[in-house]
Design a protein around this motif. Structure first.
Motif, mmCIF file in Angstrom:
data_model
loop_
_atom_site.group_PDB
_atom_site.id
_atom_site.type_symbol
_atom_site.label_atom_id
_atom_site.label_comp_id
_atom_site.label_asym_id
_atom_site.label_seq_id
_atom_site.Cartn_x
_atom_site.Cartn_y
_atom_site.Cartn_z
ATOM 1 N N UNK A 73 67.352 -29.175 27.450
ATOM 2 C CA UNK A 73 66.622 -30.299 27.424
ATOM 3 C C UNK A 73 66.350 -31.026 26.034
ATOM 4 N N UNK A 74 66.350 -30.065 25.235
ATOM 5 C CA UNK A 74 66.043 -30.314 23.886
ATOM 6 C C UNK A 74 67.151 -31.363 23.119
ATOM 7 N N UNK A 75 68.436 -30.976 23.745
ATOM 8 C CA UNK A 75 69.465 -31.974 23.129
ATOM 9 C C UNK A 75 69.724 -33.163 23.644
ATOM 10 N N UNK A 133 70.333 -43.072 26.268
ATOM 11 C CA UNK A 133 71.383 -43.564 27.029
ATOM 12 C C UNK A 133 72.104 -42.578 27.666
ATOM 13 N N UNK A 134 71.766 -41.475 27.973
ATOM 14 C CA UNK A 134 72.542 -40.172 28.839
ATOM 15 C C UNK A 134 73.185 -39.490 27.740
ATOM 16 N N UNK A 135 73.095 -39.606 26.500
ATOM 17 C CA UNK A 135 73.809 -38.933 25.759
ATOM 18 C C UNK A 135 73.111 -37.341 25.488
ATOM 19 N N UNK A 136 73.770 -36.351 24.850
ATOM 20 C CA UNK A 136 73.212 -35.173 24.419
ATOM 21 C C UNK A 136 73.791 -35.229 23.020
ATOM 22 N N UNK A 137 73.117 -34.177 22.245
ATOM 23 C CA UNK A 137 73.556 -33.780 21.119
ATOM 24 C C UNK A 137 74.140 -32.332 21.182
ATOM 25 N N UNK A 180 73.190 -33.241 16.380
ATOM 26 C CA UNK A 180 74.522 -32.572 16.425
ATOM 27 C C UNK A 180 75.564 -33.593 17.087
ATOM 28 N N UNK A 181 76.979 -32.792 17.121
ATOM 29 C CA UNK A 181 78.054 -33.617 17.448
ATOM 30 C C UNK A 181 77.841 -34.387 18.845
ATOM 31 N N UNK A 182 78.249 -35.700 19.058
ATOM 32 C CA UNK A 182 78.574 -36.424 20.377
ATOM 33 C C UNK A 182 79.738 -36.707 20.318
ATOM 34 N N UNK A 183 80.416 -36.028 21.262
ATOM 35 C CA UNK A 183 82.038 -36.154 21.576
ATOM 36 C C UNK A 183 82.398 -36.190 22.942
ATOM 37 N N UNK A 229 73.562 -43.960 20.084
ATOM 38 C CA UNK A 229 73.239 -42.520 20.316
ATOM 39 C C UNK A 229 74.410 -41.785 19.805
ATOM 40 N N UNK A 230 75.553 -42.492 20.017
ATOM 41 C CA UNK A 230 76.733 -41.751 19.506
ATOM 42 C C UNK A 230 77.130 -42.391 17.951
ATOM 43 N N UNK A 231 76.457 -43.261 17.381
ATOM 44 C CA UNK A 231 76.672 -43.786 16.015
ATOM 45 C C UNK A 231 78.008 -44.432 16.195
#
Length: 583
Positions: free
Chosen positions: A185-187, A191-195, A205-208, A370-372
């Motif tokens: 949950x911390x990540x 918009x539904x993204x996670x790090x 963290x990376x978003x890929x 969120x993904x930059x």
């Protein structure tokens, strides 16, 4: 090297065809795995040989388990070979024993596939075993469920191992499972993204592709199995639905997914998110769109020479090439791609399988803070993403190239450096390379980024006395770049456009244009151009650089239009327009 279409026939278009495609892909893997660790192809990897072999044992289970969950038949031989290898892999008295899963160990990754397969296909993986074999598998998987993962998407692995144990009546430490789920949950981002791992609000963290084929894939499976509490499952589903509206913009009309970030060597897994929606019966962008995106991406891969002559998956991206993948990929690693067959768990009358094809997305811009990223789709359906992420601090092979270029393209992909960063070895496409001696070059690897309206702004500092603010903006037919450079030293500059396949025979490429302020390379598939704007034309010379063979994801040999110049100490502004056109 052959393509899947050459060995297995045309890309599948029906559920039955997808099932056959999975079995065709899995057969060489399970056959080789059943022959033992000594039969593994040799690949340079940071993992020990037993762990490398165990990848080949376990990873086909992502597809085979979904195949079984959907009630499909015809995989008896593959399951027999998996059981043969797996029971020996977890037997401490057998020469093939892979060892106990330790903290942050590669074996934890594979424990997740075993856990999922136990949960949905115990009749293939558990019921046929002897009592002794069951106990050994339970002991091994219990150790994995208790081990400490890396602090990123790995937090799902002990959870999935525990889900498998629960399904066969083996007690698990529920407190530990809950702690892993809470950490995930911390990540979560907007918009539904996670790090993919810890960071700061300014630099997460990376978003890929680990967001769709990792976080969302596992979350959807857990929700569908009711293996998490109702509220957590609801959040997983809601986030996946929100994310889908962004992720659909990562796919071109021809099926190519945006090549960005690490683990691109998992290939088909790029479409796994769309299949996982079906496995979890989670509506998102509409079933026609989800099926079309998954179908087109699989068909795109079906035309790429990614197989060995025996039908096994090779290591690389669009062709066999170990130089463009990370240090943790080995011979069995690409079988993570069988995740794309998760939709086989959905019945044949599910709308994922029965919905008509969806129309192409129209041209347009998708801003994804969120993904930059700011993504643009052109009239031909190609996608270019202006990107503001940083290279991961843990330094995966090619990390700067995979995260910190200015732009990424479904049509052009990108180069990965092959050695000491000269222009030819660096392959600096979609980047501004700087050098204080004209021989060794630096590009942006980290810095700050923000989205200002339709402009992506990145600020970076290659030396303590050199600061660059780069502004990127899509325009008709390409994108604009502006660099405001403050330097305390004399700098050589080399700014690359997109690479295209090198044409012609011999050392000199055909169809190139090099003149002050402009460089262009024309290939059979695309035209790449970079042109100076305003007064910059007098200061930069257009050249076409030939990156070293094997540095590019899509093409063994490439040509890279580049602008070269020199800056004296002081303040400077460089402006250019970059375009890439499909032919």
């Amino acid at each position: 090297m052959p393509t899947p279409s050459q060995l297995f026939g045309p890309a599948p278009t029906t559920r039955e065809g997808w099932a056959g495609a999975l079995l065709a892909l899995a057969a060489p893997a399970t056959r080789t795995a059943a022959a033992g660790p000594g039969r593994m192809p040799v690949h340079a990897s940071m993992s020990d040989p037993q762990a490398v072999w165990f990848e080949l044992v376990a990873r086909p289970l992502w597809g085979l388990a979904a195949h079984a969950a959907g009630g499909l038949s015809g995989a008896d031989r593959q399951w027999e070979e998996v059981r043969h290898a797996l029971t020996r892999a977890v037997d401490p008295g057998h020469p093939w024993y892979v060892g106990r899963p330790a903290d942050m160990d590669q074996r934890l990754v594979e424990s997740a596939a075993v856990g999922y397969a136990l949960a949905v296909a115990r009749h293939h993986l558990w019921d046929p075993l002897t009592e002794r074999q069951r106990q050994q598998l339970a002991d091994w998987l219990s150790t994995a469920a208790s081990a400490t993962p890396w602090d990123n998407n790995w937090c799902f692995f002990p959870v999935l191992a525990a889900v498998g144990l629960r399904s066969v009546g083996v007690p698990v430490d529920e407190t530990r499972v809950a702690a892993h789920l809470d950490r995930i949950e911390d990540f979560a981002l907007s918009d539904g993204w996670y790090a993919d791992g810890p960071g700061t609000p300014e630099r997460p963290g990376s978003r890929d592709h680990y967001v769709p084929f990792g976080f969302h894939f596992y979350g959807l499976l857990l929700a569908s199995l009711k293996a998490v509490d109702e509220e957590r499952g609801r959040r997983y589903r809601q986030r996946a639905a929100e994310f889908a509206g962004q992720f659909e913009h990562w796919f071109a009309a021809d099926g190519a997914a945006l090549p960005f970030g690490r683990s691109l060597g998992y290939r088909f897994a790029q479409g796994a998110f769309w299949s996982a929606l079906a496995a979890a019966d989670q509506p998102a962008v509409g079933w026609s769109t989800a099926r079309t995106l998954a179908q087109r991406n699989l068909a795109w891969w079906w035309q790429r020479p990614v197989l060995a002559e025996d039908g096994s998956l090779t290591v690389g991206y669009a062709y066999p090439n170990t130089g463009v993948v990370e240090q943790y990929l080995a011979g069995g690693s690409p079988y993570w791609g069988t995740k794309v067959f998760a939709s086989l768990a959905a019945t044949e009358d599910h709308p994922f399988w029965t919905a008509p094809s969806a129309p192409d997305l129209p041209p347009g811009i998708s801003s994804q803070p969120a993904a930059a990223m700011i993504l643009a789709r052109d009239a031909a359906g190609n996608v270019v993403a202006l990107a503001g992420q940083n290279a991961p601090a843990w330094n995966p092979r090619g990390g700067t190239a995979k995260y910190a270029k200015f732009a990424y393209s479904t049509l052009a992909a990108f180069n990965v450096p092959t050695g000491e960063p000269s222009l030819e070895q660096g392959g600096f496409d979609s980047a501004l390379a700087l050098s204080d001696d004209g021989e060794r070059w630096r590009t942006r690897s980290a810095g700050e980024s923000r989205i200002d309206g339709e402009t992506l702004v990145v600020r970076w500092q290659p030396w303590p006395d050199v600061t660059v603010e780069t502004r990127l903006r899509h325009t008709d037919g390409g994108h604009l770049r502006e660099h405001r450079i403050t330097t305390g030293r004399r700098l050589h500059t080399a700014e690359g456009a997109f690479s295209v396949p090198k044409t012609g025979l011999g050392a000199t490429p055909h169809n190139v244009t090099e003149r002050p302020g402009l460089a262009r390379a024309t290939a059979d598939t695309a035209v790449s151009e970079i042109v100076c704007l305003a007064a910059d034309a007098a200061r930069r010379e257009g050249v076409v650089v030939l990156p070293l063979p094997g540095s590019h994801l899509l093409h063994p040999r490439t040509a890279l239009p580049t602008l070269r110049g020199v800056l004296d100490p002081g303040e400077h502004v460089l402006r250019c327009r970059v375009s890439l056109t499909r032919r």
